[in-house]
Write a protein that holds these residues in place. Structure first.
Motif, PDB file in Angstrom:
ATOM      1  N   MET A  11       0.806  -1.229   0.000  1.00 21.79           N
ATOM      2  CA  MET A  11       0.000   0.000   0.000  1.00 21.79           C
ATOM      3  C   MET A  11       0.836   1.275   0.000  1.00 21.79           C
ATOM      4  SD  MET A  11      -3.060   0.535  -0.430  1.00 21.79           S
ATOM      5  CE  MET A  11      -4.422   1.624  -0.202  1.00 21.79           C
ATOM      6  N   SER A  12       1.962   1.271   0.728  1.00 24.06           N
ATOM      7  CA  SER A  12       2.722   2.532   0.815  1.00 24.06           C
ATOM      8  C   SER A  12       3.265   2.929  -0.558  1.00 24.06           C
ATOM      9  CB  SER A  12       3.843   2.433   1.848  1.00 24.06           C
ATOM     10  OG  SER A  12       4.735   1.423   1.470  1.00 24.06           O
ATOM     11  N   VAL A  13       3.628   1.929  -1.375  1.00 21.98           N
ATOM     12  CA  VAL A  13       4.150   2.246  -2.710  1.00 21.98           C
ATOM     13  C   VAL A  13       3.001   2.685  -3.631  1.00 21.98           C
ATOM     14  CG1 VAL A  13       5.365   1.319  -4.730  1.00 21.98           C
ATOM     15  CG2 VAL A  13       6.159   0.752  -2.425  1.00 21.98           C
ATOM     16  N   ILE A  14       1.862   2.032  -3.518  1.00 20.51           N
ATOM     17  CA  ILE A  14       0.699   2.441  -4.331  1.00 20.51           C
ATOM     18  C   ILE A  14       0.326   3.891  -3.992  1.00 20.51           C
ATOM     19  CG2 ILE A  14      -1.756   2.010  -4.811  1.00 20.51           C
ATOM     20  CD1 ILE A  14      -1.246  -0.949  -4.363  1.00 20.51           C
ATOM     21  N   GLU A  15       0.340   4.223  -2.706  1.00 24.17           N
ATOM     22  CA  GLU A  15       0.012   5.605  -2.288  1.00 24.17           C
ATOM     23  C   GLU A  15       1.034   6.609  -2.822  1.00 24.17           C
ATOM     24  OE1 GLU A  15      -2.446   4.615   1.820  1.00 24.17           O
ATOM     25  OE2 GLU A  15      -0.302   5.026   1.942  1.00 24.17           O
ATOM     26  N   LYS A  16       2.301   6.194  -2.817  1.00 24.72           N
ATOM     27  CA  LYS A  16       3.356   7.083  -3.328  1.00 24.72           C
ATOM     28  C   LYS A  16       3.131   7.367  -4.825  1.00 24.72           C
ATOM     29  CE  LYS A  16       8.304   6.739  -4.145  1.00 24.72           C
ATOM     30  NZ  LYS A  16       9.445   5.861  -3.972  1.00 24.72           N
ATOM     31  N   VAL A  17       2.792   6.304  -5.580  1.00 25.42           N
ATOM     32  CA  VAL A  17       2.529   6.477  -7.017  1.00 25.42           C
ATOM     33  C   VAL A  17       1.352   7.429  -7.218  1.00 25.42           C
ATOM     34  CG1 VAL A  17       1.740   5.324  -9.126  1.00 25.42           C
ATOM     35  CG2 VAL A  17       3.485   4.235  -7.690  1.00 25.42           C
ATOM     36  N   GLN A  18       0.288   7.249  -6.431  1.00 20.62           N
ATOM     37  CA  GLN A  18      -0.907   8.104  -6.599  1.00 20.62           C
ATOM     38  C   GLN A  18      -0.581   9.568  -6.337  1.00 20.62           C
ATOM     39  OE1 GLN A  18      -3.261   6.889  -8.133  1.00 20.62           O
ATOM     40  NE2 GLN A  18      -2.904   4.735  -7.746  1.00 20.62           N
ATOM     41  N   LYS A  19       0.260   9.812  -5.334  1.00 18.29           N
ATOM     42  CA  LYS A  19       0.632  11.203  -5.010  1.00 18.29           C
ATOM     43  C   LYS A  19       1.401  11.824  -6.184  1.00 18.29           C
ATOM     44  CE  LYS A  19       2.110  14.723  -2.261  1.00 18.29           C
ATOM     45  NZ  LYS A  19       2.091  15.798  -3.255  1.00 18.29           N
ATOM     46  N   ILE A  20       2.393  11.079  -6.713  1.00 15.19           N
ATOM     47  CA  ILE A  20       3.186  11.586  -7.853  1.00 15.19           C
ATOM     48  C   ILE A  20       2.250  11.819  -9.052  1.00 15.19           C
ATOM     49  CG2 ILE A  20       5.043  11.048  -9.500  1.00 15.19           C
ATOM     50  CD1 ILE A  20       6.345   9.321  -7.268  1.00 15.19           C
ATOM     51  N   PHE A  21       1.361  10.827  -9.286  1.00 13.33           N
ATOM     52  CA  PHE A  21       0.460  10.878 -10.443  1.00 13.33           C
ATOM     53  C   PHE A  21      -0.521  12.053 -10.347  1.00 13.33           C
ATOM     54  CE2 PHE A  21      -3.687   9.140 -12.178  1.00 13.33           C
ATOM     55  CZ  PHE A  21      -3.399   9.371 -13.509  1.00 13.33           C
ATOM     56  N   GLN A  47      -8.295   6.138  -5.186  1.00  7.60           N
ATOM     57  CA  GLN A  47      -7.612   5.436  -6.277  1.00  7.60           C
ATOM     58  C   GLN A  47      -6.649   4.375  -5.711  1.00  7.60           C
ATOM     59  OE1 GLN A  47      -7.554   4.531  -9.783  1.00  7.60           O
ATOM     60  NE2 GLN A  47      -8.092   6.685  -9.915  1.00  7.60           N
ATOM     61  N   ALA A  48      -5.954   4.695  -4.610  1.00  7.91           N
ATOM     62  CA  ALA A  48      -5.030   3.734  -4.002  1.00  7.91           C
ATOM     63  C   ALA A  48      -5.803   2.500  -3.510  1.00  7.91           C
ATOM     64  CB  ALA A  48      -4.263   4.380  -2.851  1.00  7.91           C
ATOM     65  N   ALA A  94       8.570   6.533  -9.554  1.00  6.85           N
ATOM     66  CA  ALA A  94       8.491   5.804  -8.280  1.00  6.85           C
ATOM     67  C   ALA A  94       9.369   4.550  -8.300  1.00  6.85           C
ATOM     68  CB  ALA A  94       7.033   5.444  -7.987  1.00  6.85           C
ATOM     69  N   ASN A  95      10.177   4.409  -9.372  1.00  2.09           N
ATOM     70  CA  ASN A  95      11.107   3.274  -9.511  1.00  2.09           C
ATOM     71  C   ASN A  95      10.436   1.908  -9.545  1.00  2.09           C
ATOM     72  OD1 ASN A  95      13.502   4.836  -9.594  1.00  2.09           O
ATOM     73  ND2 ASN A  95      13.328   5.140  -7.374  1.00  2.09           N
ATOM     74  N   ILE A  96       9.246   1.848 -10.119  1.00  5.22           N
ATOM     75  CA  ILE A  96       8.573   0.561 -10.293  1.00  5.22           C
ATOM     76  C   ILE A  96       9.249  -0.149 -11.479  1.00  5.22           C
ATOM     77  CG2 ILE A  96       6.331  -0.543 -10.750  1.00  5.22           C
ATOM     78  CD1 ILE A  96       6.277   1.137  -8.176  1.00  5.22           C
ATOM     79  N   GLY A  97       9.444  -1.457 -11.374  1.00  2.46           N
ATOM     80  CA  GLY A  97      10.088  -2.234 -12.444  1.00  2.46           C
ATOM     81  C   GLY A  97       9.222  -2.279 -13.704  1.00  2.46           C
ATOM     82  N   GLN A  98       9.880  -2.487 -14.856  1.00  2.00           N
ATOM     83  CA  GLN A  98       9.155  -2.413 -16.135  1.00  2.00           C
ATOM     84  C   GLN A  98       8.032  -3.451 -16.233  1.00  2.00           C
ATOM     85  OE1 GLN A  98       9.557   0.145 -18.442  1.00  2.00           O
ATOM     86  NE2 GLN A  98       7.630  -0.755 -19.170  1.00  2.00           N
ATOM     87  N   SER A  99       8.253  -4.670 -15.744  1.00  4.32           N
ATOM     88  CA  SER A  99       7.182  -5.669 -15.914  1.00  4.32           C
ATOM     89  C   SER A  99       5.984  -5.323 -15.019  1.00  4.32           C
ATOM     90  CB  SER A  99       7.690  -7.088 -15.662  1.00  4.32           C
ATOM     91  OG  SER A  99       8.178  -7.185 -14.362  1.00  4.32           O
TER      92      SER A  99
END
Ligand code: HEM
Length: 138
Positions: A11-21, A47-48, A94-99
Motif C-alpha cells: 500500500m505505501s508504494v501504491i500511495e506514493k505512485v498516486q501522489k506523484i500521479f 484510487q489507491a 516511483a522506480n517501479i520495475g518495467q514488468s
C-alpha cells in the motif's frame, strides 16, 4: 507467485505512485480541469484503495465502480492517452520495475472502454440538475 500488490511493495508504494500521479494530473492544463472541484487527497486515497483490490491486495475500496463514477464525465481517447502518459511517467519516477509497470497499465487499460465516451449522448445523467463534465483540449 506473489501478487502484483506484493511485488510492487504494498500500500505505501501504491500511495506514493498516486501522489506523484495526481500532482501531475492536477497541474496538467487539460486533465487538471476535470479535477478542479475534487479534493486531491480524497481522490488519491480512493484510487489507491481501488488499485489495491485490483492488484491482489486488500479489498478496501468502498466507492462506485468506474462506470458509475465516470457516467457524467466526457473523456475522449485522446484524454485517456494523456492520463496514461502521466501514469507511466509516475510509475517510472516511483522506480517501479518495467514488468510491474506493464501489468499496472494493463489493469488500467481494462477500464478504457467503460470510461471513454464519443459524445454527450454516451453520458448518463441520473438527476436533472447534473452538469456533464467536459473540457475541450486547450
Ligand atoms: C481520462 C480518464 C479519466 C478521467 C478524466 C477521470 C476523472 C475522474 C474524476 C473527475 C473523478 C472524481 C469523480 C467524483 O468524485 O465525482 C474520478 C474518480 C475516480 N476514478 Fe477516474 N478518471 C479517468 C480514468 C480513470 C481510470 C482509468 C480509472 C481506473 C483505473 C479511474 C478510477 C477512478 C476511481 C476509483 C474514482 C473514485 C470514485 C469514487 O470515489 O467513488 N478513473 N475520475
Amino acid at each position: 507467485m506473489l501478487s502484483l500488490y506484493d511485488r510492487i511493495g504494498g500500500m505505501s508504494v501504491i500511495e506514493k505512485v498516486q501522489k506523484i500521479f495526481y500532482d501531475k494530473v492536477y497541474n496538467h492544463n487539460w486533465l487538471g480541469l476535470y479535477f478542479k472541484h475534487i479534493d486531491q487527497k480524497h481522490i488519491e486515497s480512493q484510487q489507491a484503495k481501488f488499485m489495491s483490490g485490483l492488484m491482489g491486495g486488500p479489498k478496501i475500496y468502498m466507492g462506485s465502480v468506474p462506470k458509475e463514477a465516470h457516467r457524467i464525465i466526457l473523456a475522449t481517447n485522446e484524454l485517456f492517452d494523456v492520463r496514461k502518459g502521466l501514469l507511466i511517467e509516475s510509475l517510472k519516477e516511483a522506480n517501479i520495475g518495467q514488468s510491474e509497470i506493464d501489468e499496472w497499465i494493463k489493469k488500467d487499460e481494462a477500464f478504457r472502454s467503460v470510461i471513454v465516451k464519443k459524445s454527450i449522448s454516451d453520458c448518463k445523467k441520473v438527476y436533472d440538475d447534473e452538469e456533464i463534465i467536459y473540457y475541450e483540449k486547450p
